[in-house]
Write an enzyme that holds these catalytic residues in place. Sequence first.
Site, mmCIF file in Angstrom:
data_model
loop_
_atom_site.group_PDB
_atom_site.id
_atom_site.type_symbol
_atom_site.label_atom_id
_atom_site.label_comp_id
_atom_site.label_asym_id
_atom_site.label_seq_id
_atom_site.Cartn_x
_atom_site.Cartn_y
_atom_site.Cartn_z
ATOM 1 N N PRO A 133 1.160 -1.181 -0.140
ATOM 2 C CA PRO A 133 -0.188 0.240 -0.226
ATOM 3 C C PRO A 133 0.692 1.033 -0.204
ATOM 4 O O PRO A 133 1.830 1.431 0.746
ATOM 5 C CB PRO A 133 -1.135 -0.201 1.602
ATOM 6 C CG PRO A 133 -0.772 -1.317 1.373
ATOM 7 C CD PRO A 133 0.330 -2.158 0.847
ATOM 8 N N CYS A 134 0.650 2.128 -1.078
ATOM 9 C CA CYS A 134 0.948 3.642 -0.793
ATOM 10 C C CYS A 134 0.993 5.175 -0.716
ATOM 11 O O CYS A 134 1.289 5.763 -0.420
ATOM 12 C CB CYS A 134 1.208 3.650 -2.456
ATOM 13 S SG CYS A 134 -0.648 4.438 -2.981
ATOM 14 N N GLN A 135 -0.399 4.848 0.452
ATOM 15 C CA GLN A 135 -0.717 5.887 1.108
ATOM 16 C C GLN A 135 0.290 6.362 1.843
ATOM 17 O O GLN A 135 0.577 7.773 1.697
ATOM 18 C CB GLN A 135 -1.967 5.392 2.187
ATOM 19 C CG GLN A 135 -2.694 5.647 1.832
ATOM 20 C CD GLN A 135 -2.985 3.064 1.932
ATOM 21 O OE1 GLN A 135 -1.808 3.069 1.828
ATOM 22 N NE2 GLN A 135 -4.444 2.807 2.045
ATOM 23 N N TYR A 137 3.846 6.290 0.700
ATOM 24 C CA TYR A 137 4.880 7.192 -0.047
ATOM 25 C C TYR A 137 4.372 8.105 -1.056
ATOM 26 O O TYR A 137 5.178 9.158 -1.176
ATOM 27 C CB TYR A 137 5.169 5.622 -0.691
ATOM 28 C CG TYR A 137 6.036 4.328 -0.325
ATOM 29 C CD1 TYR A 137 6.446 4.449 1.376
ATOM 30 C CD2 TYR A 137 5.689 2.929 -0.784
ATOM 31 C CE1 TYR A 137 7.250 3.877 1.560
ATOM 32 C CE2 TYR A 137 6.449 2.277 0.742
ATOM 33 C CZ TYR A 137 6.357 2.191 1.310
ATOM 34 O OH TYR A 137 7.196 1.825 2.052
ATOM 35 N N SER A 138 2.806 8.091 -0.801
ATOM 36 C CA SER A 138 2.496 8.709 -2.363
ATOM 37 C C SER A 138 2.575 10.412 -1.380
ATOM 38 O O SER A 138 2.435 10.867 -0.827
ATOM 39 C CB SER A 138 1.083 8.383 -2.648
ATOM 40 O OG SER A 138 0.338 9.247 -1.247
#
Length: 510
Positions: A133-135, A137-138
């Site tokens: 999941p990228c939350q 890093y985004s």
Amino acid sequence: METGEVLVIDLFAGPGGLGEGVSSVADGDGNKPFRIGVSVEKEPSAHKTLTTRAFYRKIKVLDGGLEDYFNYVRGKLTRDEIFELYPQQAQEAIYETLEEPRALGEDNDLIHSRIRELIITHQGPKVVIGGPPCQAYSLAGRSRNAGIKDYKAEDDHRNFLYKEYLKVLSIVQPDVFVMENVRGILSAKLNGNVMFPQILQDLRDPGLVTEVRGVAKYRVFSLVVEANDPSDPQYPDSSDFLIRSENYGVPQARHRVILLGVRQDIAHVPDTIHPMKQAVTVEQVLSDLPPLRSGLSKQKDIQKDWENQVQINAKKLERILKTRFESGAVDKLNLEPMLDLERQSSLVSELERIIPAHLEDWYLASHPGCVLNHATRGHMTSDLLRYAFSAAFTKLSGGTSPKARDYPLELAPDHENWDSGVHVDRFRTQAANKCATTVTSHISKDGHYFIHYDPKQCRSLTVREAARLQTFPDNYLFEGNRTQQYVQVGNAVPPYLAQQIGNIVMKLLE
């Protein structure tokens, strides 16, 4: 699993975009070597979609299976009824997706045990795919985190979910792995240090991190830039790992980091995916879908009221646009409302298709004869005019969506930051003559960034339209309510891009 098949372990699977693309890869004889052994997903609606798709893959090759699936997506069979028709395949699909939503880091005993069961009995190549999941890093996620009091990146478990990926690599020791993430991972920092070089190093030697002896090491390749030294691939610029999807046949400017790991004992060097000469436009992939009207929110939704409102808006819009564009060009738009439009449609449109050849069969193969997940959301009457203005402005300007400064005062929304320069593109039309901007899960909250290019429809994109931009086949059913469906589509990997990656993996394994 049959001899010669490639076992696929799909982690953080979402609704299955990466798995869909890889499992669709066919060799020269038409055989599809990739078989998903397990898919891990914790979000319930995405997990349900994942299970439905796993079931579809198992029954579509059986006599009557495809037609029964079509009856399910048309609402003629319930989920329980179609599962009862194919009990073995239903059980296999449920088993493949671990019976219920599961989370790496929380359900590791079960997940790791199931994976070990698969690799003990499998004799052929093994592949691990997935994107943590990228939350965290985004860029958007980091912006939100910055507003959280006492937030510390080193305490956010989402920054370390890639280590769950490393644990699975240590168990499976696959021939190849594919790891996907947002471009923000290239610049994300922990304790003041950029994380990406360390992530790369960890992926090259997963056993060192997981403290498991005898784990294979990997060479990590870019899929778009050739390595200077294939025996020890190094890339001078971390952006060499960034794939710009619009260059590879996807009608969307989706920029993602995708890493290809090859076990060190495999001498072959992977190819790179080849860019296409022309980008695919929004109109090419959406124009054949049935036109719809938006709904009316905060009041009773009556079709005639919508038509009357759009009729009133047309006159206002014509006056406003003629202060910015030539009168003749505005007159050619014909802003009068379409009559008798529905808010949802499952009927296949009679409109002419202009889908590029490489995507036409991809979208339309094994077509269910109806349009799935194609329903509009409701909008405030004031937004109907703003949406129409944005779409008309975009068309008249040649594909440039208006900024806040382009809106007349009478169309300015009651937003605190409207004139601040912070949200200059609070409303954004997806231009017909360009590829779309990135479809994100934010589309589930409102449609302001995803306005349909047709000013006569005055609406945001449907789930199916967003799915087309993500290159999901038309027979791909998204389960859950509409908000959940939007989130699934926004978080997915474009399956058509995943198929191209799968072709590279297949050639590598041959």
